[in-house]
Design a protein around this motif. Structure first.
Motif, PDB file in Angstrom:
ATOM      1  N   ALA A  37      26.034 -24.972 -16.301  1.00  0.00           N
ATOM      2  CA  ALA A  37      25.831 -26.032 -17.292  1.00  0.00           C
ATOM      3  C   ALA A  37      27.131 -26.758 -17.629  1.00  0.00           C
ATOM      4  CB  ALA A  37      25.200 -25.456 -18.555  1.00  0.00           C
ATOM      5  N   ASN A  38      28.208 -26.014 -17.861  1.00  0.00           N
ATOM      6  CA  ASN A  38      29.494 -26.628 -18.193  1.00  0.00           C
ATOM      7  C   ASN A  38      30.023 -27.446 -17.017  1.00  0.00           C
ATOM      8  OD1 ASN A  38      31.692 -27.160 -19.877  1.00  0.00           O
ATOM      9  ND2 ASN A  38      32.813 -25.351 -19.216  1.00  0.00           N
ATOM     10  N   ALA A  39      29.849 -26.934 -15.814  1.00  0.00           N
ATOM     11  CA  ALA A  39      30.302 -27.658 -14.618  1.00  0.00           C
ATOM     12  C   ALA A  39      29.538 -28.973 -14.480  1.00  0.00           C
ATOM     13  CB  ALA A  39      30.119 -26.786 -13.381  1.00  0.00           C
ATOM     14  N   GLN A  40      28.239 -28.922 -14.713  1.00  0.00           N
ATOM     15  CA  GLN A  40      27.438 -30.146 -14.622  1.00  0.00           C
ATOM     16  C   GLN A  40      27.838 -31.151 -15.693  1.00  0.00           C
ATOM     17  OE1 GLN A  40      23.310 -28.985 -14.584  1.00  0.00           O
ATOM     18  NE2 GLN A  40      23.356 -28.580 -12.392  1.00  0.00           N
ATOM     19  N   ALA A  41      28.110 -30.658 -16.900  1.00  0.00           N
ATOM     20  CA  ALA A  41      28.509 -31.544 -17.997  1.00  0.00           C
ATOM     21  C   ALA A  41      29.831 -32.248 -17.696  1.00  0.00           C
ATOM     22  CB  ALA A  41      28.614 -30.753 -19.292  1.00  0.00           C
ATOM     23  N   LEU A  42      30.706 -31.573 -16.955  1.00  0.00           N
ATOM     24  CA  LEU A  42      32.017 -32.135 -16.634  1.00  0.00           C
ATOM     25  C   LEU A  42      32.077 -32.754 -15.238  1.00  0.00           C
ATOM     26  CD1 LEU A  42      34.252 -29.358 -18.199  1.00  0.00           C
ATOM     27  CD2 LEU A  42      33.918 -31.686 -19.039  1.00  0.00           C
ATOM     28  N   GLY A  43      30.957 -32.769 -14.531  1.00  0.00           N
ATOM     29  CA  GLY A  43      30.922 -33.370 -13.204  1.00  0.00           C
ATOM     30  C   GLY A  43      31.732 -32.615 -12.169  1.00  0.00           C
ATOM     31  N   PHE A  71      44.759 -26.051 -13.931  1.00  0.00           N
ATOM     32  CA  PHE A  71      44.706 -25.138 -12.782  1.00  0.00           C
ATOM     33  C   PHE A  71      45.802 -24.096 -12.952  1.00  0.00           C
ATOM     34  CE2 PHE A  71      45.629 -24.169  -8.221  1.00  0.00           C
ATOM     35  CZ  PHE A  71      44.341 -23.854  -7.784  1.00  0.00           C
ATOM     36  N   GLN A  72      45.428 -22.824 -12.963  1.00  0.00           N
ATOM     37  CA  GLN A  72      46.367 -21.748 -13.259  1.00  0.00           C
ATOM     38  C   GLN A  72      46.983 -21.103 -12.020  1.00  0.00           C
ATOM     39  OE1 GLN A  72      47.116 -20.943 -16.694  1.00  0.00           O
ATOM     40  NE2 GLN A  72      46.221 -22.983 -16.629  1.00  0.00           N
ATOM     41  N   GLY A  73      46.721 -21.659 -10.861  1.00  0.00           N
ATOM     42  CA  GLY A  73      47.265 -21.112  -9.624  1.00  0.00           C
ATOM     43  C   GLY A  73      48.603 -21.721  -9.275  1.00  0.00           C
ATOM     44  N   THR A  83      41.630 -23.148 -17.180  1.00  0.00           N
ATOM     45  CA  THR A  83      41.469 -22.962 -18.619  1.00  0.00           C
ATOM     46  C   THR A  83      40.251 -23.705 -19.163  1.00  0.00           C
ATOM     47  OG1 THR A  83      43.024 -24.762 -19.054  1.00  0.00           O
ATOM     48  CG2 THR A  83      43.924 -22.540 -19.022  1.00  0.00           C
ATOM     49  N   ILE A  84      39.814 -24.744 -18.510  1.00  0.00           N
ATOM     50  CA  ILE A  84      38.620 -25.483 -18.939  1.00  0.00           C
ATOM     51  C   ILE A  84      37.363 -24.652 -18.731  1.00  0.00           C
ATOM     52  CG2 ILE A  84      37.172 -27.518 -18.470  1.00  0.00           C
ATOM     53  CD1 ILE A  84      39.819 -28.140 -19.956  1.00  0.00           C
ATOM     54  N   PHE A  85      37.340 -23.870 -17.678  1.00  0.00           N
ATOM     55  CA  PHE A  85      36.169 -23.066 -17.342  1.00  0.00           C
ATOM     56  C   PHE A  85      36.354 -21.596 -17.700  1.00  0.00           C
ATOM     57  CE2 PHE A  85      35.758 -26.799 -14.592  1.00  0.00           C
ATOM     58  CZ  PHE A  85      34.479 -27.199 -14.931  1.00  0.00           C
ATOM     59  N   ALA A  86      37.023 -21.329 -18.808  1.00  0.00           N
ATOM     60  CA  ALA A  86      37.177 -19.974 -19.357  1.00  0.00           C
ATOM     61  C   ALA A  86      37.669 -18.961 -18.323  1.00  0.00           C
ATOM     62  CB  ALA A  86      35.878 -19.508 -19.984  1.00  0.00           C
ATOM     63  N   ASN A  91      37.882 -24.373  -7.216  1.00  0.00           N
ATOM     64  CA  ASN A  91      38.404 -24.679  -5.894  1.00  0.00           C
ATOM     65  C   ASN A  91      39.578 -25.635  -6.040  1.00  0.00           C
ATOM     66  OD1 ASN A  91      38.781 -25.759  -3.252  1.00  0.00           O
ATOM     67  ND2 ASN A  91      36.711 -25.146  -2.737  1.00  0.00           N
ATOM     68  N   ALA A  92      40.672 -25.355  -5.372  1.00  0.00           N
ATOM     69  CA  ALA A  92      41.863 -26.213  -5.443  1.00  0.00           C
ATOM     70  C   ALA A  92      41.540 -27.648  -5.016  1.00  0.00           C
ATOM     71  CB  ALA A  92      42.982 -25.646  -4.579  1.00  0.00           C
ATOM     72  N   LYS A  93      40.556 -27.807  -4.137  1.00  0.00           N
ATOM     73  CA  LYS A  93      40.170 -29.131  -3.647  1.00  0.00           C
ATOM     74  C   LYS A  93      39.096 -29.778  -4.524  1.00  0.00           C
ATOM     75  CE  LYS A  93      41.295 -27.948   1.095  1.00  0.00           C
ATOM     76  NZ  LYS A  93      40.793 -27.735   2.452  1.00  0.00           N
ATOM     77  N   GLY A  94      38.728 -29.101  -5.613  1.00  0.00           N
ATOM     78  CA  GLY A  94      37.684 -29.591  -6.504  1.00  0.00           C
ATOM     79  C   GLY A  94      38.195 -30.616  -7.501  1.00  0.00           C
ATOM     80  N   TRP A  95      37.305 -31.025  -8.398  1.00  0.00           N
ATOM     81  CA  TRP A  95      37.632 -31.990  -9.443  1.00  0.00           C
ATOM     82  C   TRP A  95      36.592 -31.909 -10.551  1.00  0.00           C
ATOM     83  CZ3 TRP A  95      35.275 -36.143 -11.881  1.00  0.00           C
ATOM     84  CH2 TRP A  95      36.106 -36.999 -12.612  1.00  0.00           C
ATOM     85  N   CYS A  96      37.002 -32.200 -11.783  1.00  0.00           N
ATOM     86  CA  CYS A  96      36.059 -32.394 -12.893  1.00  0.00           C
ATOM     87  C   CYS A  96      36.618 -33.471 -13.802  1.00  0.00           C
ATOM     88  CB  CYS A  96      35.776 -31.087 -13.645  1.00  0.00           C
ATOM     89  SG  CYS A  96      36.973 -30.653 -14.909  1.00  0.00           S
TER      90      CYS A  96
END
Length: 103
Positions: A37-43, A71-73, A83-86, A91-96
């Protein structure tokens, strides 16, 4: 002299242990699923190339989780906690849409 050296070594071992433990905790962390749900809300997309540019016009080519301040890596990590997703792995190649360029 010996006590200060001993104190130093104890602190070094303590710091190293906490780093190892935190890295091991990453291994146990769950990945963020695009269906969350949180991922969908943030795209959130695991591949920034699949971001809906009409829905998220602030997205710019080159923006990825790997170069986001949340990103904590470290450079080169394929996944890392966010930190946004608790603390879940992104994925390093991802985005929100919470993306903020690393300073």
């Amino acid at each position: 002299m010996k006590s200060s050296r001993r104190s130093f070594m104890i602190s070094v071992v303590g710091v190293a242990s906490s780093l190892v433990l935190s890295h091991e905790a990453w291994a146990d962390a769950a990945p963020v699923m695009e269906s969350d749900a949180n991922a969908q809300a943030l795209g959130y997309k695991t591949d920034a190339g699949k971001v809906d540019r009409a829905k998220y016009p602030k997205f710019q080519t080159g923006q990825t989780c790997a170069n986001c301040q949340f990103f904590q890596g470290k450079a080169g990590d394929a996944t890392a906690p966010c930190t946004i997703f608790a603390g879940k792995l992104v994925n390093a190649k991802g985005w929100c849409s919470a993306y903020v360029k690393k300073a």
